[in-house]
Design a protein around this motif. Structure first.
Motif, short mmCIF file in Angstrom:
data_model
loop_
_atom_site.label_atom_id
_atom_site.label_comp_id
_atom_site.label_asym_id
_atom_site.label_seq_id
_atom_site.Cartn_x
_atom_site.Cartn_y
_atom_site.Cartn_z
N GLY A 49 -78.92 -123.85 -39.55
CA GLY A 49 -77.67 -124.62 -39.53
C GLY A 49 -77.93 -126.09 -39.32
N THR A 50 -78.82 -126.40 -38.36
CA THR A 50 -79.15 -127.79 -38.11
C THR A 50 -79.76 -128.44 -39.33
OG1 THR A 50 -79.66 -127.01 -35.89
CG2 THR A 50 -80.25 -129.29 -36.40
N MET A 54 -75.68 -128.62 -23.45
CA MET A 54 -75.36 -127.68 -24.53
C MET A 54 -76.61 -127.40 -25.38
SD MET A 54 -74.79 -127.58 -28.00
CE MET A 54 -74.32 -129.16 -28.66
N VAL A 55 -77.36 -128.44 -25.68
CA VAL A 55 -78.58 -128.24 -26.48
C VAL A 55 -79.55 -127.33 -25.72
CG1 VAL A 55 -80.63 -129.41 -27.38
CG2 VAL A 55 -78.37 -130.41 -27.73
N LEU A 56 -79.67 -127.58 -24.42
CA LEU A 56 -80.62 -126.81 -23.63
C LEU A 56 -80.25 -125.33 -23.62
CD1 LEU A 56 -83.11 -127.72 -22.22
CD2 LEU A 56 -81.80 -128.08 -20.14
N ILE A 57 -78.97 -125.04 -23.42
CA ILE A 57 -78.58 -123.64 -23.33
C ILE A 57 -78.79 -122.94 -24.67
CG2 ILE A 57 -76.10 -123.68 -23.89
CD1 ILE A 57 -75.65 -121.99 -21.42
N ASN A 58 -78.63 -123.65 -25.76
CA ASN A 58 -78.85 -123.03 -27.07
C ASN A 58 -80.33 -122.98 -27.43
OD1 ASN A 58 -76.20 -122.27 -28.21
ND2 ASN A 58 -75.77 -124.38 -27.65
N LEU A 59 -81.08 -123.91 -26.86
CA LEU A 59 -82.53 -123.89 -27.06
C LEU A 59 -83.13 -122.61 -26.51
CD1 LEU A 59 -84.37 -125.98 -28.32
CD2 LEU A 59 -84.89 -126.83 -26.04
N SER A 60 -82.47 -122.05 -25.48
CA SER A 60 -83.02 -120.83 -24.88
C SER A 60 -83.04 -119.68 -25.90
CB SER A 60 -82.20 -120.44 -23.65
OG SER A 60 -80.94 -119.94 -24.04
N ALA A 94 -80.43 -115.20 -34.45
CA ALA A 94 -79.66 -116.31 -33.90
C ALA A 94 -80.46 -117.59 -33.95
CB ALA A 94 -79.26 -115.99 -32.46
N ALA A 95 -81.75 -117.48 -33.57
CA ALA A 95 -82.61 -118.67 -33.56
C ALA A 95 -82.73 -119.25 -34.96
CB ALA A 95 -83.99 -118.30 -33.02
N VAL A 96 -82.97 -118.35 -35.93
CA VAL A 96 -83.12 -118.82 -37.31
C VAL A 96 -81.83 -119.49 -37.77
CG1 VAL A 96 -83.39 -118.07 -39.70
CG2 VAL A 96 -84.93 -117.20 -37.93
N ALA A 146 -78.34 -131.46 -41.56
CA ALA A 146 -79.12 -132.69 -41.76
C ALA A 146 -79.28 -132.98 -43.24
CB ALA A 146 -80.48 -132.55 -41.08
N ALA A 147 -79.51 -131.92 -44.02
CA ALA A 147 -79.70 -132.13 -45.47
C ALA A 147 -78.42 -132.67 -46.10
CB ALA A 147 -80.10 -130.80 -46.12
N LEU A 148 -77.28 -132.09 -45.70
CA LEU A 148 -76.01 -132.57 -46.25
C LEU A 148 -75.76 -134.02 -45.87
CD1 LEU A 148 -73.65 -129.51 -45.70
CD2 LEU A 148 -74.43 -130.46 -47.88
N MET A 149 -76.11 -134.35 -44.61
CA MET A 149 -75.93 -135.74 -44.17
C MET A 149 -76.74 -136.69 -45.05
SD MET A 149 -73.91 -135.75 -41.55
CE MET A 149 -74.24 -137.35 -40.90
N THR A 150 -77.98 -136.25 -45.36
CA THR A 150 -78.84 -137.09 -46.17
C THR A 150 -78.31 -137.18 -47.60
OG1 THR A 150 -80.60 -136.19 -44.83
CG2 THR A 150 -81.27 -137.50 -46.72
#
Lengths: 199, 661
Positions: free
Chosen positions: B33-34, B159-165, B26-28, B38-42
């Motif tokens: 995904g992020t 939301m970021v914090l809960i997924n950071l866990s 999940a972490a990976v 980011a790559a697509l945005m660039t």
């Protein structure tokens, strides 16, 4: 031109209206925070876990001085707002300065009491009662600190922008906030200190 | 040197990174995904577009879209948690221990509940209110646009914090409400509960600010002529919800703070020793928690009131009784919280009081159900996707309501407390009520926001998969609950004969997942084929309320000229009478400028929470100071608005109308 001014005036009055309403609503939510803390304190105030109770710890004359400082500051902030209505800048600054000093004195006394309790081994870790006490009174103290910072950032703006509509609105909200804290303190005085000394 | 760094980062060490293959996966995937995003945005040079159009915006319509996007992503996360739970319970009978380690199973069910309520349901709720409320009251903006942006970014920070866990550390294993003493430091020494506390605390403060903001918006910014009793029902439901948020969310803030103080400063609010009282926590959390479920469902009621009236081509039956029903549900919801713990031993009298107040809620809710049905009665009903969601809702919600009344009877509750029957009941209410309502709303208002409709056929398929999947997933849980299966159970004896029911439930979740897949395909396909479903005129459903009177997509200023209304269903009346609501004489419009400050404030709040979780005290001090400083800087900014000139307004309006013709 005058019509444009009128339109602008209506827009500004509407901004005052909704901002003050929003601020009252915020104060109500803050009231709920304090209500939760009061409820918890009331449930826990006898849970001393073998430690000291309120009667053992609180000195009424000391709390009386704190109370008088805060009540006086509420009076002086009221005078400041009266002077602001008359656009009397120096008077406003004088009364706010006095309010600031009274608030600082109050906070100093409160922190002194806190540190005395901690040094004597009666910190928030000691019992449920003291956790409730430190959190309830400390939350009020934190609000006082925010009020003081707010004064420091808002009142000097009178020197640069004078009695603009925004400044008047902010001073009004600040005074509402300060009176609100005074009312909360009256409950703390009654429920924590007075009733703590009776029971 | 190493010691210095150990102190520097508090409790954070390399051990915090995941070792277990599922969490690591999940972490990976989150990190990957992020990075791909980011790559697509660039690659497509979209960063400045993203920054300019979205991240720094103060337009409630864009903020609403961002809320819904975040909520949809979180729906996928919550759904994968649900799939893991169902997989575990379907396979963990007898000698098999199932697919998940015990501790992970506990984290998964805790995360599922927390994410679904706080980051899916609340996100959809605020998304819709942001999108629609200003339009329905004929306003150009909310009362405090900057505060609104702060609310959204605090929600996102939570939301970021809960997924950071998932990536750093672990999540709470103490259930979605983290009852003490289990959630206290002594029994949950890891950082999981702290992640839970701080992600909710940050998102919760955002919700509270939104509550104040939309309360002021609805009370103070309605267009001329829109008296309280002329407001669309969705606005009424939003207003009452905001009042509830103002009363309920401060309790959550205070309660989470006390739990955090217990864990971080060694206080004794809810500990088992030192004079703490764990039941106080349970009372407080439900004094927030029960109103919270009504906070979620009332806006869904509002949505259905709009949908049913529009697609039955009739004015809503019993408007006044609808308003009073909402108000009385809101009032009652604050005096029923004890029904969540009848078994705590408050005694027969107290239980009877709370049992009866709970049952009484069925009366105003029943009023609403009948009013919707009477609205359909002799209407010219169009069975579009929003109407399908409505009819699915009526059936499932009524079943859920009936099981709720059953649970409200204290002696019955003593049997059913903590069982899967309860789990089935509240999913019945939250999926059948809240989620169906919000899906109906998204389909209904999508063309207003984007200018084209969602594909009907795919929407219908999604609905049927959701409905059938829902029944397959939760009817077995009712039966299992009656058979004595408790919630949050990671293993059971095979002789109980429960396994086939758990397998049916697991199949049900798979079917729901297909529904979600169809929804994703629906969105993608509708964007691809948007040429054929344009709704630029702004009124694709023959709507009744003011939002349909604007062009679609709605311009930044909403209304070129603030409308004046003379009745309920103002736009419908206008169409019937054939009169123009507004004369096209445009004026300059002041709108709030974009600013990244809201995002910065939320970033500082995120750092504050992260510091508290890992006991990195310098970060707590620094970011706490940062929040205060940013607020002061923002309040001293003066040049915060820009002008859209009358000529520009005329041009935008003309092009919108032309596209419509």
């Amino acid at each position: 031109m005058s019509q444009q001014n009128e339109v602008a005036g209506i827009a500004e009055r509407a901004a005052d209206d909704k901002t003050l309403f929003g601020f009252w609503a915020y104060l109500m939510t803050d009231c709920m925070v304090f209500a939760s803390l009061f409820a918890t304190y009331s449930v826990l105030h006898n849970n001393t876990a073998g430690g000291p109770s309120g009667q053992d710890l609180f000195s009424m004359p000391y709390v009386m001085v704190e109370t008088m400082l805060l009540l006086t500051s509420s009076f002086t902030v009221g005078l400041a707002i009266l002077a602001a209505r008359n656009h009397n800048r120096n008077t406003v600054i004088f009364w706010f300065a006095l309010t600031f000093l009274l608030g600082t004195a109050f906070l100093t006394l409160e922190l002194t009491e806190f540190s005395r309790l901690v040094v004597e081994g009666n910190s928030w870790r000691r019992s449920g009662f003291l956790s409730g006490y430190f959190t309830l009174v400390g939350t009020h103290g934190l609000h006082i600190l925010i009020g003081l910072i707010w004064m420091l950032t808002t009142v000097p703006r009178l020197l640069t922008d004078g009695f603009s509509r925004v400044n008047l609105r902010r001073l009004t909200m600040l005074s509402l906030f300060w009176h609100f804290l005074d009312i909360v303190w009256i409950f703390i005085f009654t429920i924590v200190y007075l009733m703590g000394n009776i029971v | 040197m190493l010691d210095f760094f150990a102190g520097f980062l508090g409790k954070l060490t390399l051990d915090a990174f995941p070792h277990n293959p599922i969490t690591a996966g999940a972490a990976v995937s989150i990190v990957a995904g992020t990075l791909v995003g980011a790559a697509l945005m660039t690659r497509y040079k979209k960063w400045s577009w993203l920054w300019r159009e979205w991240l720094t915006t103060q337009d409630p319509k864009k903020i609403g879209v961002m809320y819904i996007v975040v909520a949809m992503l979180m729906l996928l996360r919550g759904l994968s948690d649900a799939l893991m739970m169902r997989a575990q319970q379907a396979t963990s009978a007898g000698s098999s221990q199932g697919v998940l380690p015990t501790d992970m199973f506990q984290q998964v069910f805790s995360a599922h509940g927390t994410i679904m309520i706080f980051f899916v349901a609340m996100g959809l709720l605020f998304g819709l209110i942001n999108l629609i409320v200003p339009l329905q009251i004929g306003a150009r903006d909310v009362a405090f646009p900057f505060v609104n942006a702060v609310s959204f970014w605090l929600f996102t920070a939570g939301m970021v914090l809960i997924n950071l866990s998932l990536v750093v550390g672990e999540f709470s294993a103490a259930g979605w409400l983290a009852y003490p003493p289990l959630s206290e430091l002594k029994y949950s020494p890891g950082v999981g509960v702290d992640y839970w506390i701080w992600s909710l605390q940050i998102a919760g403060v955002g919700s509270l600010l939104s509550g104040v903001n939309f309360l002021a918006t609805i009370i103070k910014m309605r267009c001329p002529g829109m008296t309280m009793m002329r407001m669309p029902l969705f606005v009424w439901s939003a207003l009452i919800t905001m009042v509830m948020i103002c009363f309920a969310f401060p309790i959550l803030t205070a309660t989470l703070t006390m739990l955090a103080l217990d864990r971080s400063l060694g206080m004794h609010f809810f500990t088992a020793d030192g004079g703490g009282n764990a039941m106080m926590y349970v009372n407080l959390i439900w004094a927030w928690g029960h109103p919270e479920v009504y906070i979620l469902v009332l806006p869904a009621f509002g949505v259905f009131s709009e949908v049913v009236a529009t697609f039955s081509r009739k004015r809503l039956f019993g408007y006044t009784s609808m308003v009073w029903a909402l108000a009385s549900i809101a009032f009652l919801s604050f005096i029923v919280w004890l029904h969540h713990f009848f078994t705590m031993g408050a005694g027969a009298d107290v239980n009877a009081f709370f049992g009866i107040t709970t049952m009484v809620i069925a009366i105003p809710t029943g009023v609403k159900v009948f009013n919707w049905l009477f609205t359909m009665f002799r209407g010219r009903v169009r069975f579009t996707t929003p109407m399908l969601w409505f009819m699915g809702f009526i059936v499932t919600f009524t079943i859920g309501g009936a099981t709720g009344v059953l649970l409200a009877i204290p002696p019955a509750d003593f049997q059913l407390h903590n069982s899967l029957f309860l789990v089935a009941h509240f999913h019945n209410m939250i999926i059948g009520g809240v989620v169906f309502g919000f899906f109906a709303a998204i389909t209904y208002w999508f063309p207003k926001i984007f200018g084209f409709r969602l594909n009907e056929r795919l929407g219908r398929s999604a609905f049927w998969y959701w409905l059938i999947g829902f029944l397959l997933a939760f009817v077995p849980l009712y039966i299992l609950g009656l058979m004595g299966a408790t919630r949050r159970m990671n293993h059971y004896d095979s002789s109980l004969g429960w396994q086939w029911l758990f397998i049916v439930a697991a199949v049900g979740v798979l079917v729901i997942s297909l529904g979600v897949v169809f929804q994703l395909i629906q969105i993608a396909y509708s964007i691809w084929q948007r040429k054929g479903s344009m709704a630029r005129g702004g009124d694709p459903w023959d709507g009744r309320t003011l939002e349909w009177s604007t062009v679609s997509p709605v311009p930044a200023y909403n209304f070129a000229i603030i409308p004046t209304v003379t009745s309920r269903d103002a736009f419908w009346e206008q169409k019937q009478s054939g009169k123009k609501l507004t004369a096209p004489r445009y004026e300059d419009i002041l709108m709030p400028k974009n600013t990244p400050m809201a995002m910065y404030i939320a970033a500082a709040a995120l750092a504050f929470g992260f510091g508290f979780i890992w006991h990195i005290w310098w970060l707590v001090a620094l970011s706490g100071f940062g929040v205060v400083a940013l607020v002061i800087i923002r309040s001293n900014q003066t040049d915060t608005e820009y002008v859209i000139t009358a000529a520009e307004v005329a041009e935008i309006e003309a092009s919108g109308r032309k596209a419509a013709a």
